[in-house]
Design a protein around this motif. Structure first.
Motif, mmCIF file in Angstrom:
data_model
loop_
_atom_site.group_PDB
_atom_site.id
_atom_site.type_symbol
_atom_site.label_atom_id
_atom_site.label_comp_id
_atom_site.label_asym_id
_atom_site.label_seq_id
_atom_site.Cartn_x
_atom_site.Cartn_y
_atom_site.Cartn_z
ATOM 1 N N GLU A 19 0.817 -1.202 0.000
ATOM 2 C CA GLU A 19 0.000 0.000 0.000
ATOM 3 C C GLU A 19 0.858 1.263 0.000
ATOM 4 O O GLU A 19 1.924 1.298 0.597
ATOM 5 C CB GLU A 19 -0.917 0.012 1.224
ATOM 6 N N ARG A 20 0.360 2.259 -0.694
ATOM 7 C CA ARG A 20 0.932 3.622 -0.665
ATOM 8 C C ARG A 20 2.302 3.753 -1.330
ATOM 9 O O ARG A 20 2.909 4.823 -1.260
ATOM 10 C CB ARG A 20 0.991 4.149 0.778
ATOM 11 N N MET A 32 2.830 6.751 -3.815
ATOM 12 C CA MET A 32 2.518 8.120 -3.396
ATOM 13 C C MET A 32 3.448 9.154 -4.023
ATOM 14 O O MET A 32 3.032 10.248 -4.386
ATOM 15 C CB MET A 32 2.574 8.212 -1.868
#
Length: 213
Positions: free
Chosen positions: A151-152, A155
């Motif tokens: 996840e992420r 970014m």
């Protein structure tokens, strides 16, 4: 200020996800028999409804079907799961019972599989019997994609960085793709003619003696 850094010695790829592509040597001999058997079953039974949208999904008893080809696949899937397990247990010896299930999928023009995982299993995979005839105007037609599970990570983008992307594989007759069952994956819509025929399987490792004492 300077640093001492030798990548071969000091670089750790800590969060890699193992995904294997294997080939079945006997594919050319067994695939015609397997394709005929699957299409015969399709004509005689309704589709199960799982992740598939359109097409036909068999029951999960495929490894009990009669025929030389299915016996070869049962042994092959067992070897594939064993190979992946051996690579990821740091060569620790243990004894366990391997539980295998498998099912057939038939996709025609417009059919696809929604994003999903395979709960209650350790390894999952797919064997391609017949890729059909994908329309070259649709580069992702019938390809299986596996999502980066971190996840992420997307970014902040870097030039040509691999984070947050997918691993994608075309359907190629005789090829097996194996991955951890928790990895999110899907099959892109198949646009083309003929049938895209595959066999999916799960491998669960039951009651290792080292853990059970």
């Amino acid at each position: 200020m300077s640093i001492e850094f030798e990548p071969r010695r000091d670089l750790s790829l800590s969060f890699a996800t193992p995904i294997a592509r294997m080939r079945v040597k006997e594919a050319g001999d067994i695939n015609p028999e397997i394709k005929t058997a699957i299409l015969d079953r399709e004509a005689q039974s309704q589709s199960a409804l799982r992740s598939n949208v359109g097409g036909w999904h068999s029951s999960d008893d495929l490894l009990e079907w009669s025929g030389t080809g299915f016996a070869v696949l049962k042994s092959t899937f067992r070897d594939a799961v064993a190979a992946m397990t051996k690579l990821t247990v740091a060569n620790k010896a243990y004894e366990a019972r391997l539980n295998l299930t498998a099912w057939a999928n038939v996709m025609r023009h417009g059919g696809y599989h929604q994003p999903h995982t395979h709960p209650h299993s350790h390894w999952s995979g797919v064997y391609f019997v017949d890729p059909g005839r994908p329309d070259p105007q649709w580069p992702k037609s019938g390809k299986i994609e596996l999502q980066d599970p971190r996840e992420r990570v997307e970014m902040f983008r870097m030039p040509d960085d691999p984070y947050g992307l997918t691993a994608e594989f075309p359907a190629e007759a005789g090829a097996i793709i194996v991955w951890p069952s928790w990895l999110l994956h899907w099959v892109n819509p198949f646009y083309g003619s003929g049938e895209r025929i595959s066999i999916a399987f799960n491998g669960r490792i039951d009651a290792p003696k080292s853990a059970a004492g």
